[in-house]
Design a protein around this motif. Structure first.
Motif, PDB file in Angstrom:
ATOM      1  N   THR A 176       8.490  44.871  95.872  1.00 18.42           N
ATOM      2  CA  THR A 176       7.591  45.718  95.325  1.00 18.42           C
ATOM      3  C   THR A 176       8.738  46.035  93.921  1.00 18.42           C
ATOM      4  OG1 THR A 176       9.467  47.170  96.503  1.00 18.42           O
ATOM      5  CG2 THR A 176       6.998  47.693  96.944  1.00 18.42           C
ATOM      6  N   LYS A 177      10.047  44.957  94.007  1.00 17.47           N
ATOM      7  CA  LYS A 177      11.272  45.104  92.310  1.00 17.47           C
ATOM      8  C   LYS A 177      10.972  43.528  92.830  1.00 17.47           C
ATOM      9  CE  LYS A 177      15.365  45.208  95.185  1.00 17.47           C
ATOM     10  NZ  LYS A 177      16.539  45.653  95.007  1.00 17.47           N
ATOM     11  N   ALA A 178      11.586  43.556  91.304  1.00 13.56           N
ATOM     12  CA  ALA A 178      11.905  42.195  90.625  1.00 13.56           C
ATOM     13  C   ALA A 178      13.206  41.736  91.490  1.00 13.56           C
ATOM     14  CB  ALA A 178      12.154  41.868  89.340  1.00 13.56           C
ATOM     15  N   ILE A 179      13.344  39.512  91.335  1.00  8.93           N
ATOM     16  CA  ILE A 179      14.284  39.589  92.485  1.00  8.93           C
ATOM     17  C   ILE A 179      14.309  38.876  91.064  1.00  8.93           C
ATOM     18  CG2 ILE A 179      14.598  37.734  93.819  1.00  8.93           C
ATOM     19  CD1 ILE A 179      11.994  38.456  94.921  1.00  8.93           C
ATOM     20  N   LYS A 180      16.409  38.717  91.512  1.00 10.71           N
ATOM     21  CA  LYS A 180      17.167  38.225  90.664  1.00 10.71           C
ATOM     22  C   LYS A 180      17.357  36.627  91.143  1.00 10.71           C
ATOM     23  CE  LYS A 180      19.397  42.568  89.031  1.00 10.71           C
ATOM     24  NZ  LYS A 180      20.448  43.369  89.619  1.00 10.71           N
ATOM     25  N   LYS A 181      18.018  35.830  90.125  1.00  9.48           N
ATOM     26  CA  LYS A 181      18.124  34.531  89.952  1.00  9.48           C
ATOM     27  C   LYS A 181      19.173  34.654  91.161  1.00  9.48           C
ATOM     28  CE  LYS A 181      19.614  30.520  88.056  1.00  9.48           C
ATOM     29  NZ  LYS A 181      19.358  29.287  86.814  1.00  9.48           N
ATOM     30  N   ASN A 182      18.847  33.611  92.514  1.00  8.18           N
ATOM     31  CA  ASN A 182      20.272  33.478  92.810  1.00  8.18           C
ATOM     32  C   ASN A 182      20.420  34.177  94.264  1.00  8.18           C
ATOM     33  OD1 ASN A 182      20.139  30.909  92.256  1.00  8.18           O
ATOM     34  ND2 ASN A 182      21.940  31.459  90.458  1.00  8.18           N
ATOM     35  N   GLU A 183      19.601  35.710  94.146  1.00  9.91           N
ATOM     36  CA  GLU A 183      19.340  37.339  94.868  1.00  9.91           C
ATOM     37  C   GLU A 183      19.170  36.685  95.936  1.00  9.91           C
ATOM     38  OE1 GLU A 183      17.356  41.698  95.224  1.00  9.91           O
ATOM     39  OE2 GLU A 183      17.168  40.175  93.708  1.00  9.91           O
ATOM     40  N   HIS A 184      19.219  37.088  97.444  1.00  7.72           N
ATOM     41  CA  HIS A 184      19.581  36.431  99.384  1.00  7.72           C
ATOM     42  C   HIS A 184      18.523  37.778  99.044  1.00  7.72           C
ATOM     43  CE1 HIS A 184      19.091  36.156 103.402  1.00  7.72           C
ATOM     44  NE2 HIS A 184      19.192  37.126 103.403  1.00  7.72           N
ATOM     45  N   VAL A 185      17.234  37.054  99.872  1.00  8.83           N
ATOM     46  CA  VAL A 185      15.276  37.945 100.006  1.00  8.83           C
ATOM     47  C   VAL A 185      15.492  38.120 101.037  1.00  8.83           C
ATOM     48  CG1 VAL A 185      13.499  38.154  99.869  1.00  8.83           C
ATOM     49  CG2 VAL A 185      14.113  36.861  97.197  1.00  8.83           C
ATOM     50  N   ILE A 186      15.696  37.438 101.931  1.00  6.20           N
ATOM     51  CA  ILE A 186      15.262  37.882 103.774  1.00  6.20           C
ATOM     52  C   ILE A 186      15.354  36.170 104.485  1.00  6.20           C
ATOM     53  CG2 ILE A 186      12.906  36.829 103.708  1.00  6.20           C
ATOM     54  CD1 ILE A 186      11.871  38.957 105.684  1.00  6.20           C
ATOM     55  N   GLU A 187      15.525  36.709 105.027  1.00 11.48           N
ATOM     56  CA  GLU A 187      16.441  34.828 106.715  1.00 11.48           C
ATOM     57  C   GLU A 187      14.687  34.847 107.081  1.00 11.48           C
ATOM     58  OE1 GLU A 187      19.339  33.702 110.221  1.00 11.48           O
ATOM     59  OE2 GLU A 187      19.481  35.282 109.497  1.00 11.48           O
ATOM     60  N   TYR A 188      15.060  33.753 107.029  1.00 12.30           N
ATOM     61  CA  TYR A 188      13.588  32.490 107.773  1.00 12.30           C
ATOM     62  C   TYR A 188      14.315  32.097 109.489  1.00 12.30           C
ATOM     63  CZ  TYR A 188       9.616  30.145 108.146  1.00 12.30           C
ATOM     64  OH  TYR A 188       7.873  30.308 108.445  1.00 12.30           O
ATOM     65  N   LYS A 189      13.365  32.940 110.056  1.00 11.85           N
ATOM     66  CA  LYS A 189      13.797  33.013 111.164  1.00 11.85           C
ATOM     67  C   LYS A 189      12.831  32.663 112.098  1.00 11.85           C
ATOM     68  CE  LYS A 189      16.929  37.007 111.953  1.00 11.85           C
ATOM     69  NZ  LYS A 189      17.210  38.495 112.299  1.00 11.85           N
ATOM     70  N   GLY A 190      13.035  31.659 113.437  1.00 12.53           N
ATOM     71  CA  GLY A 190      12.219  31.562 114.488  1.00 12.53           C
ATOM     72  C   GLY A 190      13.241  29.945 114.788  1.00 12.53           C
ATOM     73  N   GLU A 191      12.401  29.005 115.365  1.00 16.23           N
ATOM     74  CA  GLU A 191      12.382  28.393 116.357  1.00 16.23           C
ATOM     75  C   GLU A 191      13.051  26.699 115.661  1.00 16.23           C
ATOM     76  OE1 GLU A 191      11.144  25.983 120.397  1.00 16.23           O
ATOM     77  OE2 GLU A 191       9.806  26.780 119.871  1.00 16.23           O
ATOM     78  N   ILE A 192      14.077  26.057 115.905  1.00 16.25           N
ATOM     79  CA  ILE A 192      14.143  24.992 115.234  1.00 16.25           C
ATOM     80  C   ILE A 192      13.835  23.989 116.215  1.00 16.25           C
ATOM     81  CG2 ILE A 192      16.166  24.112 114.764  1.00 16.25           C
ATOM     82  CD1 ILE A 192      16.570  26.220 113.475  1.00 16.25           C
ATOM     83  N   ILE A 193      13.316  23.218 115.470  1.00 16.93           N
ATOM     84  CA  ILE A 193      12.503  22.422 115.943  1.00 16.93           C
ATOM     85  C   ILE A 193      12.784  20.632 115.102  1.00 16.93           C
ATOM     86  CG2 ILE A 193      10.764  22.933 117.182  1.00 16.93           C
ATOM     87  CD1 ILE A 193       8.802  22.740 115.646  1.00 16.93           C
ATOM     88  N   ASP A 194      12.221  19.521 115.586  1.00 15.23           N
ATOM     89  CA  ASP A 194      12.546  18.680 114.875  1.00 15.23           C
ATOM     90  C   ASP A 194      10.354  17.874 114.326  1.00 15.23           C
ATOM     91  OD1 ASP A 194      11.025  16.966 116.778  1.00 15.23           O
ATOM     92  OD2 ASP A 194      12.474  15.999 117.285  1.00 15.23           O
ATOM     93  N   TRP A 195      10.158  17.684 113.777  1.00 11.41           N
ATOM     94  CA  TRP A 195       9.145  17.517 112.546  1.00 11.41           C
ATOM     95  C   TRP A 195       8.300  16.692 113.630  1.00 11.41           C
ATOM     96  CZ3 TRP A 195       6.833  19.144 108.834  1.00 11.41           C
ATOM     97  CH2 TRP A 195       5.103  18.366 108.377  1.00 11.41           C
ATOM     98  N   LYS A 196       8.621  15.979 114.216  1.00  9.59           N
ATOM     99  CA  LYS A 196       7.634  15.717 115.442  1.00  9.59           C
ATOM    100  C   LYS A 196       6.853  16.864 116.731  1.00  9.59           C
ATOM    101  CE  LYS A 196       9.344  11.007 115.990  1.00  9.59           C
ATOM    102  NZ  LYS A 196      10.281   9.403 116.174  1.00  9.59           N
ATOM    103  N   GLU A 197       7.921  17.361 116.640  1.00  5.52           N
ATOM    104  CA  GLU A 197       7.708  18.614 117.694  1.00  5.52           C
ATOM    105  C   GLU A 197       6.876  19.540 116.707  1.00  5.52           C
ATOM    106  OE1 GLU A 197       7.009  21.020 120.393  1.00  5.52           O
ATOM    107  OE2 GLU A 197       7.761  19.439 121.196  1.00  5.52           O
ATOM    108  N   TYR A 198       7.151  19.261 115.438  1.00  3.71           N
ATOM    109  CA  TYR A 198       5.855  20.299 114.560  1.00  3.71           C
ATOM    110  C   TYR A 198       4.621  19.241 114.911  1.00  3.71           C
ATOM    111  CZ  TYR A 198       3.626  22.853 111.007  1.00  3.71           C
ATOM    112  OH  TYR A 198       2.583  24.029 110.665  1.00  3.71           O
TER     113      TYR A 198
END
Length: 85
Positions: A19-41
């Motif tokens: 709902t507001k402008a995001i400044k360059k290099n500003e932290h927006v949100i952390e992407y969370k989930g399970e860490i896997i490799d490409w073969k598993e995906y």
């Protein structure tokens, strides 16, 4: 504030918006989930359990398929496959 709503990208589901402008290099949100490799995906794609992947490299990806409570999974590349203004 971040909100989840219907994506403006063609053939897409939901997207993450601000709902507001995001400044360059500003932290927006952390992407969370399970860490896997490409073969598993690739296995999960075959099982139709995909769609929320943050690709880092072939040995490290973050799969947010099973974490609908985390808004970051709805973030995408606004350019997508075709440019959307």
């Amino acid at each position: 504030a971040l909100i989840v709503k219907k994506s403006q990208l063609p053939n897409a589901g939901k997207g993450l918006y601000t709902t507001k402008a995001i400044k360059k290099n500003e932290h927006v949100i952390e992407y969370k989930g399970e860490i896997i490799d490409w073969k598993e995906y690739e296995k999960r794609v075959a099982e139709d359990k995909d769609g929320y992947l943050f690709f880092i490299n072939k040995k490290r990806c973050i799969d947010a398929f099973s974490t609908p409570q985390h808004k970051a999974r709805y973030a995408n590349d606004a350019a997508g496959l075709s440019r959307v203004k």
